[in-house]
Design an enzyme around this catalytic site. Sequence first.
Site, PDB file in Angstrom:
ATOM      1  CG  ASP A  15      -1.603   1.251   1.503  1.00  0.00           C
ATOM      2  OD1 ASP A  15      -2.282   1.718   0.579  1.00  0.00           O
ATOM      3  OD2 ASP A  15      -1.498   1.802   2.624  1.00  0.00           O
ATOM      4  CG  ASP A  41      -1.877   7.490   0.244  1.00  0.00           C
ATOM      5  OD1 ASP A  41      -1.083   8.435   0.157  1.00  0.00           O
ATOM      6  OD2 ASP A  41      -2.583   7.091  -0.703  1.00  0.00           O
TER       7      ASP A  41
HETATM    8  C1  XBP Z   1      -5.499   6.072   0.519  1.00  0.00           C
HETATM    9  C2  XBP Z   1      -6.608   6.981   0.394  1.00  0.00           C
HETATM   10  C3  XBP Z   1      -6.509   8.045  -0.569  1.00  0.00           C
HETATM   11  C4  XBP Z   1      -5.722   9.265  -0.195  1.00  0.00           C
HETATM   12  C5  XBP Z   1      -6.033  10.353  -1.188  1.00  0.00           C
HETATM   13  O1  XBP Z   1      -5.965   4.840   1.053  1.00  0.00           O
HETATM   14  O2  XBP Z   1      -7.621   6.827   1.034  1.00  0.00           O
HETATM   15  O3  XBP Z   1      -7.813   8.466  -0.778  1.00  0.00           O
HETATM   16  O4  XBP Z   1      -6.117   9.730   1.079  1.00  0.00           O
HETATM   17  O5  XBP Z   1      -5.699   9.968  -2.448  1.00  0.00           O
HETATM   18  P1  XBP Z   1      -5.043   3.521   0.990  1.00  0.00           P
HETATM   19  P2  XBP Z   1      -6.360  10.607  -3.774  1.00  0.00           P
HETATM   20  O6  XBP Z   1      -3.760   3.852   1.676  1.00  0.00           O
HETATM   21  O7  XBP Z   1      -5.832   2.503   1.792  1.00  0.00           O
HETATM   22  O8  XBP Z   1      -4.898   3.117  -0.447  1.00  0.00           O
HETATM   23  O9  XBP Z   1      -6.783  12.005  -3.447  1.00  0.00           O
HETATM   24  O10 XBP Z   1      -5.242  10.544  -4.778  1.00  0.00           O
HETATM   25  O11 XBP Z   1      -7.537   9.753  -4.122  1.00  0.00           O
HETATM   26 MG    MG Z   2      -2.971   3.092   3.481  1.00  0.00          MG
END
Ligand code: XBP
Ligand code: MG
Length: 253
Positions: free
Chosen positions: A10, A12
């Site tokens: 993953d 973020d």
């Molecule tokens: C990541 C997210 C994303 C980011 C924003 O979740 O929830 O929405 O916060 O990204 P994960 P965008 O780590 O579970 O994949 O604005 O580019 O959508």
């Molecule tokens: Mg995440």
Amino acid sequence: MGKLQALIFDVDGTLANTERDGHRVAFNRAFARAGLNWDWSVLLYGELLAIAGGKERIRFFIDEYRPDFEHPTDLDQFIADLHATKTRYYQQLVAEGCIPLRRGVKRLLKEAREQEMRLAIATTAALPNVTALLDHTLGSDSQSWFEVIAAGDIVPAKKPAPDIYHYVLEAMDLDPRDCLVFEDSHHGLLASSQAGLKTVVTVNTYTRYQNFSGALLVLNHLGEPDQPFTVLAGNAGDRSYLDMALASHLHGK
Ligand code: XBP
Ligand code: MG
């Protein structure tokens, strides 16, 4: 079960703590730019993270927190434009070096590459955000380290749906039992588990108290030889940082 063949990450919260000082700040700048008096505090953003995906999060905020907001004629386009502005601000923040990789990430990727381990990314975030982060933290060739970078709208249903993981497995022709996933959130763990994938969780301040039952191991971070991790759930034996030996051991359990 065969040998460990691939690591799937993953982005973020897992590769880097992007949410509080990256995505959140970028959303707020985009709102200000559009003349909206919306401000997502650190606390509020923690609640909004229940909704995966930036566009989906903005829509949820409008529905739940700004019921009186007068909808533009084309709400989808309005949200898409706002999100595109947010993406530009996020990329600026990344380029300024505001978002470093989490502890142990670079070391683990390096070792995995030395062992010719197959690598992939499975994220809800938009692709330009992912590639910007890779470029600025791991170098401009780092996109090529990952056989598949599955991101954003590439699948219709975002995490906690397992679709993004199914996409990666299909694209790499892999059996889920031969992979190990790294996630940071309950949603992420739900997505990977539903795809039959074994998962290590490294928590952060937003996800620290979430439910991670089903994870192989829950850590505060991956650790470094001189900066040991803390095990929050599971058993890492006498290990103090997550390297390929521990990854293979966990996978074989
Ligand atoms: C990541 C997210 C994303 C980011 C924003 O979740 O929830 O929405 O916060 O990204 P994960 P965008 O780590 O579970 O994949 O604005 O580019 O959508
Ligand atoms: Mg995440």
